[in-house]
Every structure is written in structure tokens, then in C-alpha cells.
Motif scaffolding. Structure first.
Motif, PDB file in Angstrom:
ATOM      1  N   ARG A 135       0.847  -1.184   0.000  1.00 38.61           N
ATOM      2  CA  ARG A 135       0.000   0.000   0.000  1.00 38.61           C
ATOM      3  C   ARG A 135       0.888   1.243   0.000  1.00 38.61           C
ATOM      4  N   ILE A 136       0.395   2.318  -0.581  1.00 39.49           N
ATOM      5  CA  ILE A 136       1.129   3.577  -0.635  1.00 39.49           C
ATOM      6  C   ILE A 136       0.358   4.610   0.179  1.00 39.49           C
ATOM      7  N   LYS A 137       0.970   5.142   1.230  1.00 47.72           N
ATOM      8  CA  LYS A 137       0.252   6.054   2.125  1.00 47.72           C
ATOM      9  C   LYS A 137      -0.209   7.316   1.413  1.00 47.72           C
ATOM     10  N   GLU A 138       0.551   7.769   0.405  1.00 50.58           N
ATOM     11  CA  GLU A 138       0.179   8.984  -0.312  1.00 50.58           C
ATOM     12  C   GLU A 138      -1.019   8.786  -1.238  1.00 50.58           C
ATOM     13  N   ALA A 139      -1.407   7.539  -1.483  1.00 48.46           N
ATOM     14  CA  ALA A 139      -2.479   7.257  -2.449  1.00 48.46           C
ATOM     15  C   ALA A 139      -3.816   7.823  -1.987  1.00 48.46           C
ATOM     16  N   GLN A 140      -4.072   7.817  -0.691  1.00 52.23           N
ATOM     17  CA  GLN A 140      -5.357   8.280  -0.187  1.00 52.23           C
ATOM     18  C   GLN A 140      -5.577   9.764  -0.477  1.00 52.23           C
ATOM     19  N   SER A 141      -4.494  10.546  -0.470  1.00 50.66           N
ATOM     20  CA  SER A 141      -4.625  11.972  -0.773  1.00 50.66           C
ATOM     21  C   SER A 141      -4.974  12.188  -2.241  1.00 50.66           C
ATOM     22  N   LEU A 142      -4.531  11.274  -3.084  1.00 46.11           N
ATOM     23  CA  LEU A 142      -4.839  11.361  -4.509  1.00 46.11           C
ATOM     24  C   LEU A 142      -6.260  10.925  -4.785  1.00 46.11           C
ATOM     25  N   ASP A 143      -6.684   9.838  -4.145  1.00 49.43           N
ATOM     26  CA  ASP A 143      -8.024   9.282  -4.344  1.00 49.43           C
ATOM     27  C   ASP A 143      -8.347   8.420  -3.127  1.00 49.43           C
ATOM     28  N   ALA A 144      -9.407   8.764  -2.418  1.00 46.37           N
ATOM     29  CA  ALA A 144      -9.771   8.029  -1.202  1.00 46.37           C
ATOM     30  C   ALA A 144     -10.011   6.553  -1.479  1.00 46.37           C
ATOM     31  N   ASN A 145     -10.420   6.225  -2.702  1.00 44.83           N
ATOM     32  CA  ASN A 145     -10.689   4.827  -3.056  1.00 44.83           C
ATOM     33  C   ASN A 145      -9.408   3.997  -3.160  1.00 44.83           C
ATOM     34  N   LEU A 146      -8.261   4.656  -3.179  1.00 42.32           N
ATOM     35  CA  LEU A 146      -6.982   3.944  -3.301  1.00 42.32           C
ATOM     36  C   LEU A 146      -6.346   3.645  -1.940  1.00 42.32           C
ATOM     37  N   ARG A 147      -7.048   3.941  -0.878  1.00 41.00           N
ATOM     38  CA  ARG A 147      -6.469   3.778   0.460  1.00 41.00           C
ATOM     39  C   ARG A 147      -5.978   2.363   0.708  1.00 41.00           C
ATOM     40  N   ASP A 148      -6.747   1.368   0.311  1.00 38.84           N
ATOM     41  CA  ASP A 148      -6.385  -0.023   0.562  1.00 38.84           C
ATOM     42  C   ASP A 148      -5.867  -0.732  -0.679  1.00 38.84           C
ATOM     43  N   ALA A 149      -5.603   0.015  -1.749  1.00 41.03           N
ATOM     44  CA  ALA A 149      -5.116  -0.602  -2.986  1.00 41.03           C
ATOM     45  C   ALA A 149      -3.665  -1.032  -2.841  1.00 41.03           C
ATOM     46  N   PHE A 150      -3.306  -2.100  -3.542  1.00 38.46           N
ATOM     47  CA  PHE A 150      -1.925  -2.557  -3.578  1.00 38.46           C
ATOM     48  C   PHE A 150      -1.280  -2.117  -4.888  1.00 38.46           C
ATOM     49  N   PHE A 151      -0.059  -1.628  -4.784  1.00 41.53           N
ATOM     50  CA  PHE A 151       0.692  -1.158  -5.935  1.00 41.53           C
ATOM     51  C   PHE A 151       1.968  -1.977  -6.092  1.00 41.53           C
ATOM     52  N   GLY A 152       2.279  -2.324  -7.318  1.00 38.95           N
ATOM     53  CA  GLY A 152       3.537  -3.003  -7.589  1.00 38.95           C
ATOM     54  C   GLY A 152       4.654  -1.978  -7.697  1.00 38.95           C
ATOM     55  N   VAL A 153       5.727  -2.177  -6.948  1.00 44.58           N
ATOM     56  CA  VAL A 153       6.831  -1.220  -6.913  1.00 44.58           C
ATOM     57  C   VAL A 153       7.821  -1.555  -8.025  1.00 44.58           C
ATOM     58  N   LEU A 154       7.958  -0.642  -8.988  1.00 40.65           N
ATOM     59  CA  LEU A 154       8.880  -0.839 -10.102  1.00 40.65           C
ATOM     60  C   LEU A 154      10.256  -0.268  -9.806  1.00 40.65           C
ATOM     61  N   TYR A 155      10.264   0.811  -9.054  1.00 38.39           N
ATOM     62  CA  TYR A 155      11.541   1.471  -8.743  1.00 38.39           C
ATOM     63  C   TYR A 155      11.368   2.298  -7.476  1.00 38.39           C
ATOM     64  N   THR A 156      12.379   2.291  -6.639  1.00 40.06           N
ATOM     65  CA  THR A 156      12.430   3.203  -5.504  1.00 40.06           C
ATOM     66  C   THR A 156      13.877   3.555  -5.252  1.00 40.06           C
ATOM     67  N   ASP A 157      14.143   4.803  -4.926  1.00 31.14           N
ATOM     68  CA  ASP A 157      15.524   5.217  -4.719  1.00 31.14           C
ATOM     69  C   ASP A 157      16.012   4.742  -3.357  1.00 31.14           C
ATOM     70  N   ALA A 158      17.294   4.943  -3.101  1.00 38.44           N
ATOM     71  CA  ALA A 158      17.912   4.420  -1.880  1.00 38.44           C
ATOM     72  C   ALA A 158      17.284   4.996  -0.620  1.00 38.44           C
ATOM     73  N   THR A 159      16.790   6.220  -0.698  1.00 33.20           N
ATOM     74  CA  THR A 159      16.202   6.862   0.480  1.00 33.20           C
ATOM     75  C   THR A 159      14.719   6.561   0.634  1.00 33.20           C
ATOM     76  N   GLY A 160      14.107   6.029  -0.412  1.00 38.02           N
ATOM     77  CA  GLY A 160      12.675   5.754  -0.375  1.00 38.02           C
ATOM     78  C   GLY A 160      11.815   6.977  -0.611  1.00 38.02           C
ATOM     79  N   ASN A 161      12.441   8.082  -1.018  1.00 36.52           N
ATOM     80  CA  ASN A 161      11.691   9.324  -1.231  1.00 36.52           C
ATOM     81  C   ASN A 161      11.028   9.393  -2.604  1.00 36.52           C
TER      82      ASN A 161
END
Length: 252
Positions: A135-161
Motif C-alpha cells: 500500500r502507498i500512504k500517499e495514495a489516499q490523498s490522490l483518491d480516497a478509493n486507493l487507500r487499501d489498494a496494492f501497488f507493484g513497486v517498479l523502482y524506488t531510490d535508496a532513500t525511499g523518497n
């Protein structure tokens, strides 16, 4: 980490699960906590049940991948705030119904359970490496319906930012072959769409697989991104191209 081995699972009509579960490790007593966790899940809202082949006769696939793949998952331990990891599984992700399926090794039966208690899970793709779903915590701010959605992570930097993630959407189109205004479709069909998002600086936004969309997502670096895409001769029609651009953006 516990290596999960499900002995057998029985489901009553009221969806109350009585199970005997064993976790194969060097030390035999270990794994009892995991057994209790899964039993608690079954008594709660996860609705663990035997797989029912509900999609027979429907065109298209409800799954992220049709084949079984090795995987692992991280699950909540009741309401304790703790989590537990399980490895050595064979998994399928039913995107349409938001269910995770696992094979019972000893009996070869298939069980399915809701993903509300699951924090994340990994699918080990042959030749492509593992992909983590979370789950992505920022997703809910984009769309409330995405609060419990699962996302496949394609890339993330070393800091996770900064991350590039994708969400697979499955929709069912019902048969429509009766009446003068029917579409002539004689079967139910499941169709899918893949949506891509960039998570950066505490914000999540959708990005399409083309140059214009990427530049609009990062207007402060639009010219640099345009030059990078041109210099690298990126067609911007693949996940690999998107990953390269997001990685470059993170370095600016």
C-alpha cells in the motif's frame, strides 16, 4: 523468517476455520505464532476459504499472472502492531476480487484469503526478479478509493523518497447480446488496465507512458527531462523507459 507449510484447512458454512498448520524450520516448536495468526485471520474479515474456480467460462484473466509463482508475504499479527513474514509460498494474486491465493503443499488444495491483514507480498517473476506489492500512504490523498489498494513497486531510490509504482485494474464487462441495441458480446469478459504513478516529495501523481505526461508531472525539471529522453533515445513506451526517467529525475 518462517517457512510456511500449510497442512490442511477446513471451512464451515459459517466461514469459521479450523486448521492444523505446521511451519517447517530447523526448530519444530517455531511457527505456532504464525499458526495462531492465520487462524485469527480466518475468524476475522479475511474470509479464508477453499478456492471455487468462480471465473470458469469468463474470457480474460482476473489474475496478475495466470501461473503460480514463488512468493512471500508480511502479515499483521492480530491487533498487536507487530508483523510476521512467511516465505516459500506458491502464490497467485487475484486482482479482480482483491484476494491472494496459495497452494496447500501436502494436499495440493488451493485456498484464498482476503488481503486486509497483509502488509505486503512479493512475487518472484521468472527472469524478471521479484516485484513487491504494497500500500502507498500517499495514495489516499490522490483518491480516497486507493487507500487499501496494492501497488507493484517498479523502482524506488535508496532513500525511499522517490518511487515508480503501478496499479493493475481489472474490470468485468457483462455479456450483452439481447435486444436491438446490444453490442453483440456473447460472453462475460475481464479486461485490464495498468496505471502508473510517481511518488515523490510526499506526493503521488499519475503518469502516463509518454514524454508529455512525464514532463507535466515534473514541470520544474521539464527541459532537463526532455533533453535526457532525447539523448537516451527513449521511446517512452515501456516500463523500463519510465524507470530510467524517474531514476534520472531523482538524481537532479
Amino acid at each position: 523468517m518462517n517457512h510456511l507449510s500449510l497442512r490442511h484447512i477446513f471451512l464451515s458454512k459459517a466461514l469459521v476455520l479450523t486448521s492444523s498448520l505446521a511451519f517447517s524450520q530447523t526448530s519444530a516448536p517455531q511457527g505456532l505464532a504464525g499458526q495462531m495468526n492465520l487462524q485469527a485471520v480466518a475468524r476475522g474479515d479475511a474470509n479464508v476459504q477453499m478456492f471455487d474456480n468462480r471465473y470458469q467460462g469468463v474470457k480474460g484473466s482476473p489474475y496478475y499472472l495466470d501461473q503460480w509463482v514463488p512468493g512471500s508475504l508480511v502479515m499483521k499479527v492480530g491487533n498487536t502492531g507487530k508483523s510476521e513474514s512467511f516465505t516459500g509460498l506458491q502464490l497467485k494474486y487475484d486482482v479482480f476480487s482483491n484476494l491472494l491465493l496459495a497452494v496447500v503443499p501436502q494436499t495440493k488444495d488451493t485456498i484464498q484469503f482476503g488481503i486486509s491483514p497483509i502488509i505486503s507480498f512479493n512475487l518472484d517473476l521468472s527472469g524478471g526478479g521479484p516485484i513487491s506489492f504494497t500500500r502507498i500512504k500517499e495514495a489516499q490523498s490522490l483518491d480516497a478509493n486507493l487507500r487499501d489498494a496494492f501497488f507493484g513497486v517498479l523502482y524506488t531510490d535508496a532513500t525511499g523518497n522517490t518511487s515508480l509504482v503501478k496499479r493493475i485494474v481489472k474490470k468485468k464487462i457483462d455479456a450483452n447480446f439481447k435486444g436491438p441495441y446490444s453490442s453483440g458480446q456473447a460472453y462475460d469478459e475481464i479486461v485490464d488496465e495498468t496505471l502508473y504513478y510517481v511518488v515523490a516529495n510526499g506526493k503521488m501523481q499519475r503518469v502516463k507512458m509518454n514524454r508529455k505526461s512525464v514532463m507535466e508531472a515534473f514541470p520544474e525539471h521539464a527541459e532537463k527531462l526532455k533533453s535526457y529522453i532525447s539523448s537516451q533515445k527513449l521511446a517512452m513506451n515501456s516500463e523500463g523507459d519510465l524507470i530510467k526517467v524517474v531514476s534520472y529525475y531523482q538524481s537532479l
